[in-house]
Design a protein around this motif. Structure first.
Motif, PDB file in Angstrom:
ATOM      1  N   UNK A   1       0.842  -1.212   0.000  1.00  0.00           N
ATOM      2  CA  UNK A   1       0.000   0.000   0.000  1.00  0.00           C
ATOM      3  C   UNK A   1       0.875   1.259   0.000  1.00  0.00           C
ATOM      4  N   UNK A   2       1.852   1.314   0.913  1.00  0.00           N
ATOM      5  CA  UNK A   2       2.627   2.567   0.982  1.00  0.00           C
ATOM      6  C   UNK A   2       3.529   2.727  -0.253  1.00  0.00           C
ATOM      7  N   UNK A   3       4.033   1.598  -0.769  1.00  0.00           N
ATOM      8  CA  UNK A   3       4.838   1.696  -1.997  1.00  0.00           C
ATOM      9  C   UNK A   3       3.980   2.191  -3.153  1.00  0.00           C
ATOM     10  N   UNK A   4       2.758   1.646  -3.228  1.00  0.00           N
ATOM     11  CA  UNK A   4       1.834   2.032  -4.302  1.00  0.00           C
ATOM     12  C   UNK A   4       1.527   3.513  -4.255  1.00  0.00           C
TER      13      UNK A   4
ATOM     14  N   UNK B   1       3.162   5.955  -2.757  1.00  0.00           N
ATOM     15  CA  UNK B   1       4.309   6.855  -2.967  1.00  0.00           C
ATOM     16  C   UNK B   1       4.747   6.821  -4.444  1.00  0.00           C
ATOM     17  N   UNK B   2       4.671   5.626  -5.052  1.00  0.00           N
ATOM     18  CA  UNK B   2       5.012   5.528  -6.481  1.00  0.00           C
ATOM     19  C   UNK B   2       4.095   6.410  -7.304  1.00  0.00           C
ATOM     20  N   UNK B   3       2.819   6.465  -6.907  1.00  0.00           N
ATOM     21  CA  UNK B   3       1.829   7.279  -7.623  1.00  0.00           C
ATOM     22  C   UNK B   3       1.970   8.768  -7.306  1.00  0.00           C
TER      23      UNK B   3
ATOM     24  N   UNK C   1      -6.763   7.351  -1.505  1.00  0.00           N
ATOM     25  CA  UNK C   1      -5.550   6.552  -1.261  1.00  0.00           C
ATOM     26  C   UNK C   1      -5.640   5.237  -2.027  1.00  0.00           C
ATOM     27  N   UNK C   2      -6.777   4.537  -1.855  1.00  0.00           N
ATOM     28  CA  UNK C   2      -6.897   3.221  -2.491  1.00  0.00           C
ATOM     29  C   UNK C   2      -7.185   3.349  -3.997  1.00  0.00           C
TER      30      UNK C   2
END
Ligand SMILES: NC(=O)c1ccc[n+]([C@@H]2O[C@H](COP(=O)([O-])OP(=O)(O)OC[C@H]3O[C@@H](n4cnc5c(N)ncnc54)[C@H](OP(=O)(O)O)[C@@H]3O)[C@@H](O)[C@H]2O)c1
Length: 264
Positions: free
Chosen positions: A15-18, A20-22, A146-147
């Motif tokens: 979740x946090x990688x997703x 931050x990548x975005x 976020x999601x």
């Protein structure tokens, strides 16, 4: 700090990688805490802030994501109970109901429940979401964002949160199982493993797109592949003879049953 996360294992880290990548949040806007030393090292090396304990995360964030296993909730709640203020709390745990969270931590707290799945790591997640009445529309929108940054989000009634698990949270495992069986069967007939893997995966992607985009029903799509007297229908006959649909239904029922047990 904008986001806090307790439990940064497979799902928490995805979740946090997703996000931050975005570019929705930067690493230094996310404060994390995990029991596991290796997980903390991975977080530190990736630029995230690490808290010393669960309470530090709660005190420093606006939105708290709980990505611990359902079995860890009792212990976590005993540590964080009775604080003066809580952020918006988002739980992704299978089986942990909004009622359980309210009864354990306080009826006035803002709780959101999400059932995500692992493809969110590549921004292809599918999350079901519901909230309690304390969460405002704006607050809910922030969490949905976020999601949504890592896949699609569907709001559902909280009473269906356990029932939905075989259709999204657990489904990647079931699909991989199905894919593995076809890959291994192809390899047995001498087809190269990498080739079989690519063909199976691309066919699943293509078929899923057809299901979403075509005006035809799912039965028509099946029948389009099954020419009378042809090869595919022989495979379908074996599925029917062995009651594959019933096996899948039983698997889904047991999966939901276990999620409900986890709330006990
Ligand atoms: N995996 C999936 O595909 C999936 C899909 C949808 C929803 N979920 C839900 O996501 C949640 C996490 O699953 P996961 O697969 O990511 O589990 P996981 O890889 O085991 O990660 C959970 C992490 O939380 C840590 N932890 C436990 N209690 C803690 C506490 N009080 N403070 C800090 N860290 C704590 C664990 O450390 P220790 O191991 O040392 O205890 C572990 O590193 C589960 O509730 C699951 O139902 C998972």
């Amino acid at each position: 700090m904008k986001i806090g996360i307790i439990g940064v294992g497979k799902m928490g880290f995805s979740i946090i990688q997703g996000i931050t990548k975005k570019g929705l949040y930067t690493e230094d806007q996310i404060i994390c805490y995990d029991h596991n030393k290796e997980n903390n090292l991975r977080l530190k090396n990736s630029g995230y802030r690490i808290a010393n304990n669960e309470i530090e995360v709660i005190n420093k964030c606006e939105i708290l994501i709980l990505a611990i296993r359902p079995q860890n909730f009792k212990d976590l709640i005993s540590k964080i109970k009775g604080l003066r203020n809580y952020p918006i709390i988002v739980s992704i745990a299978a089986g942990i109901s909004l009622e359980y969270l309210s009864n354990s931590l306080g009826n006035e707290i803002k709780f959101i429940r999400v059932m995500p799945n692992t493809p969110l790591l590549i921004s292809k997640g599918v999350s079901a979401i519901s909230k309690n009445e304390n969460v405002s529309t704006d607050e809910f929108t922030r969490v949905v964002q976020i999601f949504s940054s890592i896949g699609i989000v569907k709001e559902i009634n909280e009473s269906q949160m356990d029932d939905i698990i075989p259709a999204n949270g657990s489904l990647p495992a079931f699909v991989y199982y199905f894919m593995k069986a076809f890959i291994e069967s192809s390899v047995k007939r001498g087809i190269d493993y990498q080739l079989a893997k690519q063909l199976v995966a691309e066919t699943i992607i293509g078929s899923a797109h057809m299901l979403l985009l075509s005006e035809k029903s799912i039965d028509e799509l099946i029948s389009d592949v099954c020419s009378p007297g042809g090869a595919t229908i022989e495979g379908i006959k074996v599925f029917d003879k062995n009651k594959l649909k019933e096996v899948i239904d039983e698997a889904a029922i047991d999966c939901v049953k276990r999620a409900k047990e986890l709330n006990q």
